[in-house]
Design a protein around this motif. Structure first.
Motif, PDB file in Angstrom:
ATOM      1  N   UNK A   7       0.834  -1.205   0.000  1.00  0.00           N
ATOM      2  CA  UNK A   7       0.000   0.000   0.000  1.00  0.00           C
ATOM      3  C   UNK A   7       0.864   1.247   0.000  1.00  0.00           C
ATOM      4  N   UNK A   8       0.474   2.211  -0.820  1.00  0.00           N
ATOM      5  CA  UNK A   8       1.125   3.518  -0.881  1.00  0.00           C
ATOM      6  C   UNK A   8       2.619   3.403  -1.173  1.00  0.00           C
ATOM      7  N   UNK A   9       2.965   2.505  -2.078  1.00  0.00           N
ATOM      8  CA  UNK A   9       4.341   2.373  -2.583  1.00  0.00           C
ATOM      9  C   UNK A   9       4.288   2.802  -4.048  1.00  0.00           C
ATOM     10  N   UNK A  10       4.300   4.101  -4.267  1.00  0.00           N
ATOM     11  CA  UNK A  10       3.936   4.670  -5.561  1.00  0.00           C
ATOM     12  C   UNK A  10       4.921   4.357  -6.677  1.00  0.00           C
ATOM     13  N   UNK A  11       6.162   4.072  -6.320  1.00  0.00           N
ATOM     14  CA  UNK A  11       7.191   3.861  -7.339  1.00  0.00           C
ATOM     15  C   UNK A  11       7.484   2.385  -7.596  1.00  0.00           C
ATOM     16  N   UNK A  12       6.824   1.499  -6.906  1.00  0.00           N
ATOM     17  CA  UNK A  12       7.156   0.083  -7.001  1.00  0.00           C
ATOM     18  C   UNK A  12       6.596  -0.507  -8.286  1.00  0.00           C
TER      19      UNK A  12
END
Length: 347
Positions: A30-35
């Motif tokens: 969750x909320x790992x925008x660059x993964x």
């Protein structure tokens, strides 16, 4: 395994290793925008049948890497100034960006550029907007400009603003936020050193559940009492490392002599960390604050000037203890009295 709120995370490991997870059966990202991938090498997780990406459950398609890449390319898009200009000015098929749920705008380094608000109309199903590492002084424009785009821009639910050195305000004071704030559930602001006001004075955030502010050193207060009254669904309030913040809720000037009850019905986590100028949650003595859901997760640390919780009445019927710095203290005579005694013991 749970990976959450890692805004710079690109992968679990960038090297070509083989990872064995023989017991892993649950994965939440969750909320790992660059993964954009799980790892560069192979993965063996025989018990893992699916994963949760944000708020969506997804069965594995071939393997974990393939599924992560698929979700990222379908739902997340990161654009810099050059990319965004190309998309804005170019001719693309109408539904090309319909699947984008998370949009991250970064590296807008031209100091003369304003936030491309109308550009958001390219993403009709946008749920989360991330703006970081850019030179914007303002994000949401005036009400007059918003009206021109009514119905054309998605009412996204999450807003992350971070590392904007020139940012003075997120919302224009004239903005009524009609297309934006009504459905906003999560607001996170990080490392905006010139931000002087979080929101306009009388804005309402009735659907907001999570508010996090960190590293905003020009903020004197967080929200006005008028805005605080609207936070009936707020569940988590986390404020840290704001050097000049003196109080969380500041009374509206027009309400100086008005008694008011402010109810945070749903708040269960309250964390105030490294706020060295903080004197109280609210200094006014004619407000009553009610926290019916506060029970365990209350933490106040690095707030050396905080002599009391608030100037008025505070009601926390379920709260039995509070963590102050490194000590877990049982409430004696209420939250105000407990904080007062903790402060006196340090003097």
């Amino acid at each position: 395994m749970k990976l959450e709120n890692l805004s710079s995370l690109k992968s679990f490991c960038s090297y070509n290793y083989t990872f064995m997870f023989p017991s892993l059966d649950k994965l939440l990202i969750m909320y790992c925008r660059r993964m954009s991938m799980f790892c560069a090498g192979d993965i063996h997780a025989p018990l893992l049948k699916g994963m949760r990406w944000g708020n969506h459950e997804k069965l594995l398609e071939t393997n974990l890497n393939k599924t992560t890449q698929l979700l990222f390319t379908q739902e997340g898009l990161t654009l810099n100034q050059k990319n965004a200009t190309m998309i804005r000015d170019g001719e693309f098929q109408a539904n090309l960006f319909d699947k984008v749920r998370t949009l991250c705008l970064e590296s807008f380094v031209d100091e003369s550029v304003t936030f491309p608000y109308s550009f958001l109309g390219r993403f009709p199903n946008l749920q989360e907007l991330c703006v970081e590492h850019s030179c914007f002084e303002e994000i949401i424009p005036s009400e007059a400009q918003i009206v021109n785009h009514m119905g054309k821009i998605a009412s996204f639910k999450e807003l992350y603003v971070g590392y904007l050195d020139q940012l003075k305000t997120i919302w224009n004071d004239d903005s009524q936020l009609q297309p934006i704030h009504q459905d906003l559930k999560r607001l996170e602001v990080e490392c905006c050193g010139r931000l002087i006001k979080l929101t306009p004075s009388f804005v309402s955030f009735e659907n907001l559940t999570h508010l996090k502010v960190c590293g905003c050193h020009q903020l004197i207060y967080l929200v006005t009492s008028s805005t605080a009254k609207s936070l009936v669904n707020l569940q988590r309030l986390e404020i840290s490392d704001c050097e000049r913040m003196e109080e969380i809720v500041r009374n509206n000037e027009s309400e100086d002599d008005v008694e008011a009850t402010i109810r945070f019905y749903s708040l269960w986590r309250l964390q105030l960390t490294d706020l060295r100028s903080l004197k109280s949650f609210c200094s006014q003595n004619h407000h009553t604050f009610k926290f019916p859901s506060l029970q365990y997760d209350v933490s106040i640390s690095g707030c050396q000037q905080m002599k009391m919780f608030c100037g008025g009445v505070v009601e926390t019927p379920k709260l039995s203890n509070v963590k102050i710095d490194e000590d877990r203290l049982y409430l004696e005579g209420g939250l105000n009295k407990t904080i007062e005694m903790a402060f006196l013991n340090k003097v």
